[in-house]
Motif scaffolding. Sequence first.
Motif, PDB file in Angstrom:
ATOM      1  N   ARG A   9      -9.702  -2.066  -1.265  1.00 16.60           N
ATOM      2  CA  ARG A   9     -10.888  -2.509  -0.528  1.00 16.60           C
ATOM      3  C   ARG A   9     -10.522  -3.140   0.815  1.00 16.60           C
ATOM      4  N   LEU A  10      -9.403  -3.817   0.877  1.00 12.31           N
ATOM      5  CA  LEU A  10      -8.956  -4.370   2.159  1.00 12.31           C
ATOM      6  C   LEU A  10      -8.611  -3.249   3.137  1.00 12.31           C
ATOM      7  N   LEU A  11      -7.986  -2.168   2.636  1.00 15.52           N
ATOM      8  CA  LEU A  11      -7.692  -1.026   3.496  1.00 15.52           C
ATOM      9  C   LEU A  11      -8.971  -0.383   4.035  1.00 15.52           C
ATOM     10  N   ALA A  12     -10.046  -0.507   3.266  1.00 16.22           N
ATOM     11  CA  ALA A  12     -11.331   0.051   3.698  1.00 16.22           C
ATOM     12  C   ALA A  12     -12.083  -0.889   4.626  1.00 16.22           C
ATOM     13  N   GLY A  13     -11.471  -2.038   4.942  1.00 20.66           N
ATOM     14  CA  GLY A  13     -12.070  -2.944   5.900  1.00 20.66           C
ATOM     15  C   GLY A  13     -12.913  -4.056   5.316  1.00 20.66           C
ATOM     16  N   GLN A  14     -12.945  -4.188   3.983  1.00 17.50           N
ATOM     17  CA  GLN A  14     -13.751  -5.243   3.383  1.00 17.50           C
ATOM     18  C   GLN A  14     -13.029  -6.587   3.493  1.00 17.50           C
ATOM     19  N   ARG A  15     -13.785  -7.643   3.736  1.00 20.68           N
ATOM     20  CA  ARG A  15     -13.239  -8.986   3.915  1.00 20.68           C
ATOM     21  C   ARG A  15     -14.235 -10.011   3.394  1.00 20.68           C
TER      22      ARG A  15
ATOM     23  N   SER B  61       0.808  -1.220   0.000  1.00 20.97           N
ATOM     24  CA  SER B  61       0.000   0.000   0.000  1.00 20.97           C
ATOM     25  C   SER B  61       0.841   1.269   0.000  1.00 20.97           C
TER      26      SER B  61
ATOM     27  N   LEU C 104     -16.289   2.776  -1.768  1.00 21.82           N
ATOM     28  CA  LEU C 104     -15.441   2.994  -0.605  1.00 21.82           C
ATOM     29  C   LEU C 104     -15.796   4.334   0.030  1.00 21.82           C
TER      30      LEU C 104
ATOM     31  N   PRO D 100      -6.454 -11.679   6.362  1.00 22.69           N
ATOM     32  CA  PRO D 100      -7.735 -11.485   5.668  1.00 22.69           C
ATOM     33  C   PRO D 100      -7.638 -11.824   4.188  1.00 22.69           C
TER      34      PRO D 100
ATOM     35  N   ARG E   4      -8.388   5.589  -2.024  1.00 23.15           N
ATOM     36  CA  ARG E   4      -7.108   5.304  -1.376  1.00 23.15           C
ATOM     37  C   ARG E   4      -5.981   5.403  -2.394  1.00 23.15           C
TER      38      ARG E   4
END
Length: 351
Positions: free
Chosen positions: A316-322, A20, A341, A105, A345
């Motif tokens: 999307r992972l940085l935004a908390g999606q899993r 990132s 989002l 994740p 990002r």
Amino acid sequence: MLVLGIETSCDETGVALYHSERGLLGHALFSQVGMHADYGGVVPELASRDHVRKLLPLCDEVLAQAGLTRSAIEAIAYTAGPGLIGALMVGGSVAHALALALDVPVLGVHHMEGHLLAPMLEPTPPAFPFVALLVSGGHTQLVQVDGIGEYRMLGESVDDAAGEAFDKTAKMLGLDYPGGPRVAALAAQGRSGRYRFPRPMTDRPGLDFSFSGLKTFTLNTVTAAGEAGTLDEQVKADIALAFEEAVVDTLMIKCRRALEASGCERLVIAGGVSANRRLRAALEAMTAKRGASVFYARPEFCTDNGAMIAYAGCQRLLAGQRDGDRIIAVPRWPMDTLPALAEPRQHGLVD
């Protein structure tokens, strides 16, 4: 965050590592073109089996490029669709197994969102908002993009995608699979003006596409030349050029209309056909005349690849999606159903 990206939607096995903050650390791709060429197209079962053979060795190859071990991976992204269901299941199964083993994740990524965001991997990425032309073997779409996950469909093909029309034209001309690059190479030897093909659906308003009629026109032209005994290599090149010019002009006209309708002055082209040189030149000329800009990925990131999945997944992972515990595999998946989002990002991509 260090993300391992896995792409197995069709006939190419792609793996990449994206950080990132540090960017792309490594990527590797294995193409199955040679295996499928004997059949004139992708054989789904063979594609799935080859993904099984190649995926973990490619993961190790990419880690070696970056000088890292599997324990350094902080998250995993994989292509969840659209694509061939068996191929998608291979990538999803490996991704979930690795995530479980590493206790990190995991997230399924939309294949076309990966293509759309591939230009973000370039040194000068586009800022939001922009209009995107997604053009590949399976898709021809114009999309208003206001941010990651903020997509509004402006137009799409009502039948064959542009890349599919290229592949079918290649078969008509006796060219091997994959057809798009081979038609373009043959067109480079063609004589402009020898044939004039229609520019479908450009004589009416709207932003939808149709290439089935152009495909039929091409077939009729090839058949007529063959019956007349004039279908030599030069005539094949002339037909290939006329077909390519028709596709490129059609895409350019629709992109110009989309920019006018949206008020955007940034155009992104993505997907396998975006590597076509004639298309890039036409869109560069059109946008320059408007005082606008066009953006695209380097050729190696126009076709399917792991880097675009790692990048899109990272955002999307940085935004908390899993993902949950279930592997996601969706053969058909409208991109405009994706969640937005909270904020874009990477690179500060907002005007």
